[in-house]
Scaffold this motif. Sequence first.
Motif, mmCIF file in Angstrom:
data_model
loop_
_atom_site.group_PDB
_atom_site.id
_atom_site.type_symbol
_atom_site.label_atom_id
_atom_site.label_comp_id
_atom_site.label_asym_id
_atom_site.label_seq_id
_atom_site.Cartn_x
_atom_site.Cartn_y
_atom_site.Cartn_z
ATOM 1 N N ASP A 182 8.145 -20.220 -0.026
ATOM 2 C CA ASP A 182 6.744 -19.928 -0.310
ATOM 3 C C ASP A 182 6.004 -19.329 0.881
ATOM 4 N N SER A 183 6.326 -19.775 2.092
ATOM 5 C CA SER A 183 5.610 -19.268 3.257
ATOM 6 C C SER A 183 5.779 -17.760 3.415
ATOM 7 N N ILE A 184 6.913 -17.230 2.982
ATOM 8 C CA ILE A 184 7.151 -15.788 3.020
ATOM 9 C C ILE A 184 6.512 -15.116 1.813
ATOM 10 N N LEU A 185 6.648 -15.726 0.643
ATOM 11 C CA LEU A 185 6.065 -15.151 -0.570
ATOM 12 C C LEU A 185 4.549 -15.015 -0.460
ATOM 13 N N LYS A 186 3.919 -15.920 0.276
ATOM 14 C CA LYS A 186 2.461 -15.940 0.360
ATOM 15 C C LYS A 186 1.917 -15.231 1.605
ATOM 16 N N ALA A 187 2.778 -14.837 2.531
ATOM 17 C CA ALA A 187 2.324 -14.220 3.779
ATOM 18 C C ALA A 187 1.867 -12.782 3.551
ATOM 19 N N ALA A 188 0.826 -12.376 4.273
ATOM 20 C CA ALA A 188 0.367 -10.986 4.199
ATOM 21 C C ALA A 188 1.421 -10.077 4.826
ATOM 22 N N PRO A 189 1.838 -9.011 4.139
ATOM 23 C CA PRO A 189 2.860 -8.119 4.696
ATOM 24 C C PRO A 189 2.412 -7.489 6.010
ATOM 25 N N SER A 197 -2.311 -9.085 15.113
ATOM 26 C CA SER A 197 -2.324 -9.668 13.766
ATOM 27 C C SER A 197 -2.553 -8.656 12.656
ATOM 28 N N ARG A 198 -2.516 -7.370 12.964
ATOM 29 C CA ARG A 198 -2.808 -6.380 11.922
ATOM 30 C C ARG A 198 -1.749 -6.410 10.820
ATOM 31 N N THR A 199 -2.202 -6.283 9.587
ATOM 32 C CA THR A 199 -1.321 -6.290 8.426
ATOM 33 C C THR A 199 -0.999 -4.859 8.007
ATOM 34 N N ASP A 200 -0.067 -4.724 7.055
ATOM 35 C CA ASP A 200 0.226 -3.395 6.507
ATOM 36 C C ASP A 200 -1.020 -2.787 5.884
ATOM 37 N N GLU A 201 -1.786 -3.604 5.169
ATOM 38 C CA GLU A 201 -3.000 -3.113 4.523
ATOM 39 C C GLU A 201 -4.013 -2.633 5.559
ATOM 40 N N ASP A 202 -4.106 -3.329 6.694
ATOM 41 C CA ASP A 202 -4.999 -2.892 7.773
ATOM 42 C C ASP A 202 -4.618 -1.493 8.253
ATOM 43 N N TYR A 208 -0.686 -2.989 -1.368
ATOM 44 C CA TYR A 208 0.496 -2.485 -2.066
ATOM 45 C C TYR A 208 0.243 -2.345 -3.562
ATOM 46 N N ASP A 209 -0.537 -3.232 -4.143
ATOM 47 C CA ASP A 209 -0.875 -3.099 -5.563
ATOM 48 C C ASP A 209 -1.614 -1.793 -5.810
ATOM 49 N N GLU A 210 -2.533 -1.449 -4.904
ATOM 50 C CA GLU A 210 -3.273 -0.193 -5.047
ATOM 51 C C GLU A 210 -2.347 1.010 -4.863
ATOM 52 N N LEU A 211 -1.451 0.929 -3.904
ATOM 53 C CA LEU A 211 -0.527 2.036 -3.657
ATOM 54 C C LEU A 211 0.446 2.233 -4.819
ATOM 55 N N GLU A 212 0.877 1.135 -5.417
ATOM 56 C CA GLU A 212 1.738 1.233 -6.603
ATOM 57 C C GLU A 212 1.012 1.963 -7.720
#
Length: 263
Positions: A182-189, A197-202, A208-212
């Motif tokens: 779960d810790s991986i499933l719930k982590a920000a990519p 701490s920057r994420t992929d979305e940053d 990713y939902d928007e990009l899909e």
Amino acid sequence: MHTEKVTNHIVNWLKEYAQKAGMDGFVVGVSGGIDSAVTSTLCAMTGLRTLCVTMPIHQAKSQVTRGDEHIAQLKKRFLNVTNVEVNLTPTFESFKSQVPFTADDTFLDLSLANTRARLRMTTLYYFAGLHRYLVAGTGNKVEDFGVGFYTKYGDGGVDLSPIADLMKSEVYAIGAHIEVQDSILKAAPTDGLFGDSRTDEDQIGASYDELEWAMQMVDVGKNIDDFTGRKKEVFDIYTRLNRANQHKMNPIPVCEIPSNLRK
């Protein structure tokens, strides 16, 4: 998506490819993210030897912890899984001390981030050559063929790509099915290449939902004038990155010599 059937298809594909290539297993760079967790598990499910490699470079403790927890549970589930940690921080710092740069270089941070990825690729191929393993890529479809969100000859330098035809949402679905923690499933990519701490979305400016969604709109022939507001903004982000990163997705251009110049 028929999650179980797709999972079995990928596992069989991996096993058949390795056997036909005459190789003995797989090596996977494990980051603590969903893509590497799913890829390493799918490789382990083949029954072939699977080496999980962690390669911290000034890595956030949370990423290291998630990666270590994933490898520990994977080794409990599969006897064919081994692991090794290679601390690349000293190597990275040594490299930085040898190359010229100034603090105000516009592309310095990005260049160093890509250098981290390329050091990791070199490390994976060291182990691949040592053990006759294949380097399994961890890129998904949105990253590899949508926005080109990977490092050329870094995490893009692999022997085969088991999840590159899966959207990010599909990677998560398979991750849940094959019992990724779960810790991986719930982590920000996050690619973890900048030491913060920057994420992929940053970095990308869209989830990713928007990009899909944008990728699907392009596939059905939509253009930017078909949208307004946030949808227009996301569509613009997707198409702009897709155009800019075609050099990653297309084969290396070869200067072909005209036959009349050979005579």
